[in-house]
Design a protein around this motif. Structure first.
Motif, PDB file in Angstrom:
ATOM      1  N   SER A  27     -10.041  10.549  -1.969  1.00 13.28           N
ATOM      2  CA  SER A  27      -9.219  10.129  -0.831  1.00 13.28           C
ATOM      3  C   SER A  27      -7.993  11.018  -0.666  1.00 13.28           C
ATOM      4  O   SER A  27      -7.595  11.333   0.450  1.00 13.28           O
ATOM      5  CB  SER A  27      -8.779   8.678  -1.001  1.00 13.28           C
ATOM      6  OG  SER A  27      -9.885   7.837  -1.033  1.00 13.28           O
ATOM      7  N   LEU A  73      -3.608  -5.578  -1.277  1.00  9.20           N
ATOM      8  CA  LEU A  73      -4.343  -4.465  -0.658  1.00  9.20           C
ATOM      9  C   LEU A  73      -4.655  -4.771   0.790  1.00  9.20           C
ATOM     10  O   LEU A  73      -5.118  -5.854   1.083  1.00  9.20           O
ATOM     11  CB  LEU A  73      -5.658  -4.212  -1.417  1.00  9.20           C
ATOM     12  CG  LEU A  73      -5.531  -3.787  -2.865  1.00  9.20           C
ATOM     13  CD1 LEU A  73      -6.897  -3.782  -3.526  1.00  9.20           C
ATOM     14  CD2 LEU A  73      -4.886  -2.425  -2.994  1.00  9.20           C
ATOM     15  N   PRO A  74      -4.512  -3.925   1.722  1.00  5.18           N
ATOM     16  CA  PRO A  74      -3.804  -2.646   1.717  1.00  5.18           C
ATOM     17  C   PRO A  74      -2.396  -2.731   2.296  1.00  5.18           C
ATOM     18  O   PRO A  74      -1.744  -1.723   2.480  1.00  5.18           O
ATOM     19  CB  PRO A  74      -4.680  -1.787   2.626  1.00  5.18           C
ATOM     20  CG  PRO A  74      -5.131  -2.743   3.691  1.00  5.18           C
ATOM     21  CD  PRO A  74      -5.292  -4.069   2.963  1.00  5.18           C
ATOM     22  N   THR A  75      -1.914  -3.945   2.583  1.00  5.32           N
ATOM     23  CA  THR A  75      -0.624  -4.060   3.276  1.00  5.32           C
ATOM     24  C   THR A  75       0.574  -3.705   2.403  1.00  5.32           C
ATOM     25  O   THR A  75       1.502  -3.050   2.864  1.00  5.32           O
ATOM     26  CB  THR A  75      -0.437  -5.479   3.842  1.00  5.32           C
ATOM     27  OG1 THR A  75      -0.614  -6.414   2.785  1.00  5.32           O
ATOM     28  CG2 THR A  75      -1.449  -5.757   4.935  1.00  5.32           C
ATOM     29  N   ARG A  76       0.588  -4.137   1.147  1.00  2.74           N
ATOM     30  CA  ARG A  76       1.728  -3.849   0.265  1.00  2.74           C
ATOM     31  C   ARG A  76       1.414  -2.780  -0.776  1.00  2.74           C
ATOM     32  O   ARG A  76       2.308  -2.215  -1.376  1.00  2.74           O
ATOM     33  CB  ARG A  76       2.155  -5.121  -0.474  1.00  2.74           C
ATOM     34  CG  ARG A  76       2.738  -6.181   0.401  1.00  2.74           C
ATOM     35  CD  ARG A  76       4.225  -6.113   0.549  1.00  2.74           C
ATOM     36  NE  ARG A  76       4.895  -6.385  -0.713  1.00  2.74           N
ATOM     37  CZ  ARG A  76       6.074  -5.871  -1.040  1.00  2.74           C
ATOM     38  NH1 ARG A  76       6.695  -5.070  -0.230  1.00  2.74           N
ATOM     39  NH2 ARG A  76       6.624  -6.151  -2.187  1.00  2.74           N
ATOM     40  N   ILE A  81       2.461   3.139  -2.899  1.00  2.00           N
ATOM     41  CA  ILE A  81       1.275   3.974  -2.780  1.00  2.00           C
ATOM     42  C   ILE A  81       1.059   4.641  -4.126  1.00  2.00           C
ATOM     43  O   ILE A  81       1.940   5.342  -4.630  1.00  2.00           O
ATOM     44  CB  ILE A  81       1.438   5.035  -1.675  1.00  2.00           C
ATOM     45  CG1 ILE A  81       1.702   4.351  -0.336  1.00  2.00           C
ATOM     46  CG2 ILE A  81       0.205   5.922  -1.602  1.00  2.00           C
ATOM     47  CD1 ILE A  81       2.059   5.302   0.789  1.00  2.00           C
ATOM     48  N   LYS A  93       6.228  -1.013   0.687  1.00  2.00           N
ATOM     49  CA  LYS A  93       4.863  -0.711   0.276  1.00  2.00           C
ATOM     50  C   LYS A  93       4.881   0.260  -0.894  1.00  2.00           C
ATOM     51  O   LYS A  93       5.751   1.120  -0.983  1.00  2.00           O
ATOM     52  CB  LYS A  93       4.101  -0.087   1.451  1.00  2.00           C
ATOM     53  CG  LYS A  93       2.641   0.174   1.191  1.00  2.00           C
ATOM     54  CD  LYS A  93       1.965   0.670   2.463  1.00  2.00           C
ATOM     55  CE  LYS A  93       0.458   0.679   2.279  1.00  2.00           C
ATOM     56  NZ  LYS A  93      -0.230   1.018   3.546  1.00  2.00           N
ATOM     57  N   GLU A 127      -1.261   0.573  -1.550  1.00  2.00           N
ATOM     58  CA  GLU A 127      -2.325   1.479  -1.140  1.00  2.00           C
ATOM     59  C   GLU A 127      -2.716   2.319  -2.350  1.00  2.00           C
ATOM     60  O   GLU A 127      -1.850   2.855  -3.042  1.00  2.00           O
ATOM     61  CB  GLU A 127      -1.862   2.383  -0.007  1.00  2.00           C
ATOM     62  CG  GLU A 127      -2.967   3.252   0.532  1.00  2.00           C
ATOM     63  CD  GLU A 127      -2.559   4.012   1.781  1.00  2.00           C
ATOM     64  OE1 GLU A 127      -3.259   4.972   2.114  1.00  2.00           O
ATOM     65  OE2 GLU A 127      -1.547   3.644   2.403  1.00  2.00           O
ATOM     66  N   MET A 183      -4.985   5.534  -3.706  1.00  2.00           N
ATOM     67  CA  MET A 183      -5.636   6.743  -3.231  1.00  2.00           C
ATOM     68  C   MET A 183      -6.136   7.534  -4.446  1.00  2.00           C
ATOM     69  O   MET A 183      -5.344   8.036  -5.232  1.00  2.00           O
ATOM     70  CB  MET A 183      -4.630   7.566  -2.421  1.00  2.00           C
ATOM     71  CG  MET A 183      -5.255   8.608  -1.557  1.00  2.00           C
ATOM     72  SD  MET A 183      -4.053   9.517  -0.553  1.00  2.00           S
ATOM     73  CE  MET A 183      -3.393   8.233   0.498  1.00  2.00           C
ATOM     74  N   ASN A 197      -9.148   3.383  -1.041  1.00  2.00           N
ATOM     75  CA  ASN A 197      -7.863   3.700  -0.421  1.00  2.00           C
ATOM     76  C   ASN A 197      -7.368   2.512   0.345  1.00  2.00           C
ATOM     77  O   ASN A 197      -8.026   1.584   0.578  1.00  2.00           O
ATOM     78  CB  ASN A 197      -7.925   4.928   0.465  1.00  2.00           C
ATOM     79  CG  ASN A 197      -8.872   4.763   1.646  1.00  2.00           C
ATOM     80  OD1 ASN A 197      -9.636   3.801   1.710  1.00  2.00           O
ATOM     81  ND2 ASN A 197      -8.802   5.683   2.547  1.00  2.00           N
ATOM     82  N   TRP A 205      -7.019  13.148   2.623  1.00  2.00           N
ATOM     83  CA  TRP A 205      -5.721  12.897   3.245  1.00  2.00           C
ATOM     84  C   TRP A 205      -4.917  14.192   3.379  1.00  2.00           C
ATOM     85  O   TRP A 205      -4.233  14.414   4.363  1.00  2.00           O
ATOM     86  CB  TRP A 205      -4.960  11.871   2.415  1.00  2.00           C
ATOM     87  CG  TRP A 205      -3.649  11.464   2.990  1.00  2.00           C
ATOM     88  CD1 TRP A 205      -3.447  10.642   4.066  1.00  2.00           C
ATOM     89  CD2 TRP A 205      -2.358  11.850   2.529  1.00  2.00           C
ATOM     90  NE1 TRP A 205      -2.097  10.495   4.282  1.00  2.00           N
ATOM     91  CE2 TRP A 205      -1.407  11.223   3.361  1.00  2.00           C
ATOM     92  CE3 TRP A 205      -1.920  12.652   1.486  1.00  2.00           C
ATOM     93  CZ2 TRP A 205      -0.049  11.384   3.178  1.00  2.00           C
ATOM     94  CZ3 TRP A 205      -0.568  12.811   1.309  1.00  2.00           C
ATOM     95  CH2 TRP A 205       0.358  12.181   2.147  1.00  2.00           C
ATOM     96  N   THR A 256      -1.240   7.257  -6.086  1.00  2.00           N
ATOM     97  CA  THR A 256      -2.237   8.316  -5.960  1.00  2.00           C
ATOM     98  C   THR A 256      -2.586   8.836  -7.342  1.00  2.00           C
ATOM     99  O   THR A 256      -1.759   8.817  -8.251  1.00  2.00           O
ATOM    100  CB  THR A 256      -1.713   9.494  -5.105  1.00  2.00           C
ATOM    101  OG1 THR A 256      -0.578  10.057  -5.729  1.00  2.00           O
ATOM    102  CG2 THR A 256      -1.374   9.045  -3.711  1.00  2.00           C
TER     103      THR A 256
END
Length: 95
Positions: free
Chosen positions: A64, A53-56, A32, A30, A58, A60, A95, A68, A34
């Protein structure tokens, strides 16, 4: 990703570049991304990005990220220059 100003959004090309890395790295499960800023408003309708989105993938944004991390910037150690998104209430909350 640092966009330097609150209204500078992360580009589609930057997001696609991360997806390219994910597809090339067999051990990566995955990605992520930010940012202290935000993402393009029509990002979730992009036919190349949406399937990830959002499994592979993400995403932010500033709002967000603050949630977090656990609270307002003053409580989580952001400097005064990093608080512009929080103070102005900018960000779409993706997110």
């Amino acid at each position: 990703m640092k966009a330097y100003k609150p209204r500078n959004e992360v580009s589609y090309d930057d997001i696609r570049a991360l997806l390219g890395v994910l597809s090339g790295e067999q051990n990566a499960s995955k990605g992520i991304l930010t940012t202290t800023s935000d993402f393009p408003p029509r990002l979730i309708s992009d036919p190349f990005i949406t399937p990830f989105l959002p499994t592979r993938l993400e995403l932010m944004n500033g709002d967000s990220l603050q949630k977090w991390l656990g609270g307002p910037p003053e409580k989580i150690g952001f400097s005064r220059s990093d608080t512009c998104l929080y103070e102005r209430g900018l960000g779409s909350g993706l997110n």
